[in-house]
Design a protein around this motif. Structure first.
Motif, mmCIF file in Angstrom:
data_model
loop_
_atom_site.group_PDB
_atom_site.id
_atom_site.type_symbol
_atom_site.label_atom_id
_atom_site.label_comp_id
_atom_site.label_asym_id
_atom_site.label_seq_id
_atom_site.Cartn_x
_atom_site.Cartn_y
_atom_site.Cartn_z
ATOM 1 N N VAL A 264 -6.525 -3.737 1.311
ATOM 2 C CA VAL A 264 -5.651 -3.141 0.305
ATOM 3 C C VAL A 264 -6.416 -2.218 -0.637
ATOM 4 O O VAL A 264 -6.048 -1.054 -0.830
ATOM 5 N N ALA A 265 -7.489 -2.729 -1.246
ATOM 6 C CA ALA A 265 -8.220 -1.922 -2.225
ATOM 7 C C ALA A 265 -8.809 -0.666 -1.590
ATOM 8 O O ALA A 265 -8.715 0.433 -2.147
ATOM 9 N N ALA A 266 -9.417 -0.804 -0.419
ATOM 10 C CA ALA A 266 -10.050 0.337 0.239
ATOM 11 C C ALA A 266 -9.017 1.399 0.624
ATOM 12 O O ALA A 266 -9.256 2.601 0.464
ATOM 13 N N ARG A 267 -7.875 0.952 1.124
ATOM 14 C CA ARG A 267 -6.849 1.920 1.547
ATOM 15 C C ARG A 267 -6.254 2.652 0.358
ATOM 16 O O ARG A 267 -5.961 3.857 0.440
ATOM 17 N N LEU A 268 -6.071 1.957 -0.748
ATOM 18 C CA LEU A 268 -5.538 2.618 -1.942
ATOM 19 C C LEU A 268 -6.580 3.555 -2.561
ATOM 20 O O LEU A 268 -6.246 4.651 -3.026
ATOM 21 N N VAL B 274 0.835 -1.200 0.000
ATOM 22 C CA VAL B 274 0.000 0.000 0.000
ATOM 23 C C VAL B 274 0.873 1.255 0.000
ATOM 24 O O VAL B 274 0.603 2.213 -0.742
ATOM 25 N N ALA B 275 1.923 1.257 0.811
ATOM 26 C CA ALA B 275 2.817 2.414 0.853
ATOM 27 C C ALA B 275 3.513 2.622 -0.489
ATOM 28 O O ALA B 275 3.640 3.756 -0.980
ATOM 29 N N HIS B 276 3.962 1.525 -1.095
ATOM 30 C CA HIS B 276 4.668 1.607 -2.380
ATOM 31 C C HIS B 276 3.762 2.163 -3.472
ATOM 32 O O HIS B 276 4.148 3.089 -4.213
ATOM 33 N N LEU B 277 2.549 1.614 -3.573
ATOM 34 C CA LEU B 277 1.649 2.078 -4.627
ATOM 35 C C LEU B 277 1.144 3.498 -4.350
ATOM 36 O O LEU B 277 0.878 4.255 -5.289
ATOM 37 N N GLY B 278 1.049 3.853 -3.073
ATOM 38 C CA GLY B 278 0.661 5.215 -2.745
ATOM 39 C C GLY B 278 1.689 6.225 -3.202
ATOM 40 O O GLY B 278 1.359 7.368 -3.545
ATOM 41 N N THR B 279 2.962 5.804 -3.216
ATOM 42 C CA THR B 279 4.033 6.674 -3.713
ATOM 43 C C THR B 279 4.141 6.605 -5.234
ATOM 44 O O THR B 279 4.296 7.620 -5.914
ATOM 45 N N LEU B 280 4.039 5.396 -5.775
ATOM 46 C CA LEU B 280 4.180 5.197 -7.231
ATOM 47 C C LEU B 280 3.013 5.812 -7.996
ATOM 48 O O LEU B 280 3.201 6.372 -9.075
ATOM 49 N N ARG B 281 1.813 5.686 -7.462
ATOM 50 C CA ARG B 281 0.584 6.214 -8.037
ATOM 51 C C ARG B 281 0.421 5.811 -9.512
ATOM 52 O O ARG B 281 0.408 6.661 -10.411
ATOM 53 N N PRO B 282 0.326 4.518 -9.775
ATOM 54 C CA PRO B 282 0.141 4.077 -11.158
ATOM 55 C C PRO B 282 -1.172 4.591 -11.735
ATOM 56 O O PRO B 282 -2.183 4.683 -11.028
ATOM 57 N N LYS B 283 -1.158 4.921 -13.030
ATOM 58 C CA LYS B 283 -2.356 5.419 -13.696
ATOM 59 C C LYS B 283 -3.269 4.262 -14.078
ATOM 60 O O LYS B 283 -2.858 3.111 -14.154
ATOM 61 N N GLY B 284 -4.512 4.591 -14.336
ATOM 62 C CA GLY B 284 -5.448 3.587 -14.800
ATOM 63 C C GLY B 284 -6.166 2.897 -13.658
ATOM 64 O O GLY B 284 -6.204 3.378 -12.518
ATOM 65 N N ARG B 285 -6.730 1.713 -13.951
ATOM 66 C CA ARG B 285 -7.541 0.965 -12.996
ATOM 67 C C ARG B 285 -6.799 -0.299 -12.580
ATOM 68 O O ARG B 285 -6.363 -1.078 -13.425
ATOM 69 N N LEU B 286 -6.664 -0.495 -11.273
ATOM 70 C CA LEU B 286 -6.006 -1.682 -10.733
ATOM 71 C C LEU B 286 -7.054 -2.668 -10.224
ATOM 72 O O LEU B 286 -8.115 -2.271 -9.754
ATOM 73 N N GLY C 172 -6.917 7.946 -3.478
ATOM 74 C CA GLY C 172 -7.238 8.499 -4.787
ATOM 75 C C GLY C 172 -6.918 7.607 -5.963
ATOM 76 O O GLY C 172 -7.096 8.032 -7.114
ATOM 77 N N LEU C 173 -6.466 6.375 -5.705
ATOM 78 C CA LEU C 173 -6.187 5.446 -6.802
ATOM 79 C C LEU C 173 -7.473 4.714 -7.195
ATOM 80 O O LEU C 173 -8.364 4.505 -6.370
ATOM 81 N N ARG C 174 -7.532 4.300 -8.452
ATOM 82 C CA ARG C 174 -8.678 3.519 -8.930
ATOM 83 C C ARG C 174 -8.357 2.043 -8.710
ATOM 84 O O ARG C 174 -7.570 1.448 -9.441
ATOM 85 N N VAL C 175 -8.968 1.466 -7.708
ATOM 86 C CA VAL C 175 -8.680 0.073 -7.343
ATOM 87 C C VAL C 175 -9.988 -0.654 -7.050
ATOM 88 O O VAL C 175 -10.803 -0.193 -6.254
ATOM 89 N N ASP C 176 -10.164 -1.792 -7.721
ATOM 90 C CA ASP C 176 -11.275 -2.685 -7.424
ATOM 91 C C ASP C 176 -10.702 -4.002 -6.913
ATOM 92 O O ASP C 176 -9.487 -4.229 -6.967
ATOM 93 N N GLU C 177 -11.579 -4.892 -6.452
ATOM 94 C CA GLU C 177 -11.128 -6.192 -5.978
ATOM 95 C C GLU C 177 -12.127 -7.276 -6.369
ATOM 96 O O GLU C 177 -13.325 -7.003 -6.512
ATOM 97 N N THR C 178 -11.600 -8.481 -6.562
ATOM 98 C CA THR C 178 -12.439 -9.639 -6.847
ATOM 99 C C THR C 178 -11.943 -10.803 -6.008
ATOM 100 O O THR C 178 -10.734 -11.070 -5.946
ATOM 101 N N ILE C 179 -12.861 -11.485 -5.326
ATOM 102 C CA ILE C 179 -12.517 -12.697 -4.567
ATOM 103 C C ILE C 179 -12.437 -13.854 -5.558
ATOM 104 O O ILE C 179 -13.448 -14.232 -6.162
ATOM 105 N N VAL C 180 -11.237 -14.401 -5.745
ATOM 106 C CA VAL C 180 -11.045 -15.455 -6.742
ATOM 107 C C VAL C 180 -10.759 -16.813 -6.110
ATOM 108 O O VAL C 180 -10.693 -17.816 -6.811
#
Length: 246
Positions: free
Chosen positions: A132-136, A108-120, A140-148
């Motif tokens: 993870v998804a909720a915190r990101l 979470v800390a890494h992606l919060g700094t990297l801030r990748p564009k698009g939808r994760l 302000g990141l676009r993050v969804d989740e799926t239970i697989v």
């Protein structure tokens, strides 16, 4: 003279899913010589069959190898992974994987700094920690989740219950809070438990068992817990870097 189980060398009880337990045991045997070994999985990994909506997804978040195994979508996507083994599995599956930390917090800390564009898209198990998804998304990141996949609890085998009813020490490595909670819920043991936990979070989940010894791996990864278990086997104490909790 009758054998006294309390004076027997420690046994090793592995509770991971069988394939993972056997793989860990093979690694352990390269650095230590365990005595009696009992494998009794307390979790079964079952794919849910849920297919994530990949519309507009530009990258994956993978926090376990089980998420990699359950994924059947486009290859070549960036994948932000927790741990070396997950990263290696994602690379072998054709994803452009990078290790983003050893824990969910580090990812979470890494992606919060990297801030990748698009939808994760985070591919996760039904029982997951870290939000993870909720915190990101809160950053302000676009993050969804799926239970697989699901982690279905299993009871101890008869062999494991017999082992835990003896008085000899039992070395019990635990790799996740989920497995630790399941073990704590059913391990009524006469045995002297020497627990080796992957992390402080795992160690907290086994406190109801009041283990005779509790060792926490130096780092929350497979190599470190393997080294800690080897230290307990060979010398009754953790190797350098691991910590023992009184």
């Amino acid at each position: 003279m009758a054998n006294n189980p309390a004076q027997d060398p420690p046994a090793l009880l592995l509770t991971r899913p069988r394939a993972d337990a056997e793989s860990f045991l093979a690694d352990l045997r390269r650095v230590a010589t365990p005595g009696r070994v009992v494998i009794s999985p307390v979790l079964e990994i079952v794919a849910t069959g849920d297919v994530p909506d990949m519309t507009g997804v530009t990258g994956l978040i993978l926090t376990s190898t089980n998420g990699v195994r359950a994924y059947d979508g486009p290859r070549g996507l960036p994948a932000y992974c927790v741990g070396e083994r997950t990263t290696q599995a994602a690379q072998a599956a054709g994803l452009r994987a990078e290790m983003a930390g050893e824990t969910a917090d580090q990812l979470v800390a890494h992606l919060g700094t990297l801030r990748p564009k698009g939808r994760l898209m985070h591919l996760r198990g039904r029982h997951a920690r870290g939000d993870v998804a909720a915190r990101l998304a809160a950053q302000g990141l676009r993050v969804d989740e799926t239970i697989v996949y699901d982690q279905v609890a299993c009871g101890f085998t008869r062999e494991a219950r017999v082992l835990l009813d003896e008085e000899r020490p039992v070395i019990l490595p635990l790799f996740s809070p989920r497995s630790a909670e399941i073990v704590a819920g059913q391990a009524e043991a006469r045995a002297r438990l020497w627990i080796v936990a992957l992390s402080p979070a795992v160690a907290r989940c086994v406190s109801p068992l009041t283990p005779e010894r509790l060792v926490i791996a130096a780092r929350p990864d497979r190599a470190s817990i393997c080294a800690a278990v080897a230290g307990v086997i060979e010398g009754g104490s953790p190797l350098e870097g691991a910590s023992r909790v009184p």
